[in-house]
Design an enzyme around this catalytic site. Structure first.
Site, PDB file in Angstrom:
ATOM      1  CD  GLU A   1     -27.578   0.048  10.618  1.00 16.64           C
ATOM      2  OE1 GLU A   1     -27.460   0.371  11.821  1.00 16.64           O
ATOM      3  OE2 GLU A   1     -26.656  -0.414   9.951  1.00 16.64           O
ATOM      4  CG  ASP A   2     -27.712   2.950  15.394  1.00 14.88           C
ATOM      5  OD1 ASP A   2     -27.298   2.563  14.272  1.00 14.88           O
ATOM      6  OD2 ASP A   2     -26.997   2.919  16.411  1.00 14.88           O
TER       7      ASP A   2
ATOM      8  CG  ASP B   1     -20.744   7.812  10.874  1.00 14.67           C
ATOM      9  OD1 ASP B   1     -20.046   8.334   9.998  1.00 14.67           O
ATOM     10  OD2 ASP B   1     -20.592   8.052  12.076  1.00 14.67           O
TER      11      ASP B   1
ATOM     12  CG  PHE C   1     -19.886  10.836  19.237  1.00 11.38           C
ATOM     13  CD1 PHE C   1     -19.586   9.785  18.387  1.00 11.38           C
ATOM     14  CD2 PHE C   1     -20.305  10.545  20.521  1.00 11.38           C
ATOM     15  CE1 PHE C   1     -19.679   8.464  18.811  1.00 11.38           C
ATOM     16  CE2 PHE C   1     -20.404   9.224  20.965  1.00 11.38           C
ATOM     17  CZ  PHE C   1     -20.081   8.195  20.092  1.00 11.38           C
TER      18      PHE C   1
END
Length: 187
Positions: A105-106, A109, A159
């Site tokens: 996964e990137d 979160d 972000f």
């Protein structure tokens, strides 16, 4: 000129070189953990994980090689926060029942997407083992408890874009990880 405009509002968090060094370390760790596993299945979660996935699998050195698969999952859309709903526009996989599976996964979160997919794999394929590698872990945003087995970096509540991660389908191609500053329409 385009690249200067693209990166004008981006603060570098990890350079391309820092990322490559960390990915090499993770590749060595995964190689050691999987050295006696026959052809593990590596599943890349697209789109954001493509840079990390490509670099990581080139660093995994095991005699039996890897089987590569891909899915497309998302909970962001064009927003800067998870929508809370996991979208699974592409979730086709071959029969990987009882195989050793590594999901790449990137970012983890809220934990919703990772939990959704890990639970799906357990229910559908009953893997011999199931591990999660995440380029980024952002535990301050966790809504569903999930802990990646391999983590590139743990970050605070920023972000971030670049190295495969985007904002409204932009910035994925940046070779570094950055914080997007002054997002139009954001506080």
């Amino acid at each position: 000129m385009k690249n200067n405009l693209l990166t004008a509002n981006v603060k570098t968090i990890y350079s391309e070189q820092q990322i490559q060094e960390r990915v090499q370390e993770l590749g060595a760790q995964i190689s050691a953990d999987y050295k006696n596993v026959d052809t593990p299945v590596v599943i890349g979660v697209m789109k954001g994980g493509f840079c990390f996935l490509a670099d990581l699998v080139r660093q995994i050195k095991i005699d039996s090689g890897l089987q590569m698969e891909f899915v497309r999952l998302s909970s962001y859309g064009a927003a800067t926060e998870s929508s809370g709903k996991v979208q699974a526009p592409y979730l086709e996989l071959p029969d990987i029942t009882n195989r050793h599976v590594l999901v790449v996964e990137d970012i983890v979160d809220s934990g919703r997407t990772a939990t959704f997919f890990l639970d799906y794999l357990k229910a559908q394929y009953k893997p011999a083992s199931l591990k999660l590698a995440a380029f980024l872990d952002k535990p301050s945003r966790r809504v569903v408890e999930v802990k990646p087995d391999y983590v590139g970096y743990t970050i605070s509540d920023l972000f971030v874009i670049g190295y495969g991660l985007d904002y409204a389908e932009k910035y994925r191609e940046l070779p570094f990880l950055g914080e997007l500053m002054n997002v139009a329409g954001e506080g």
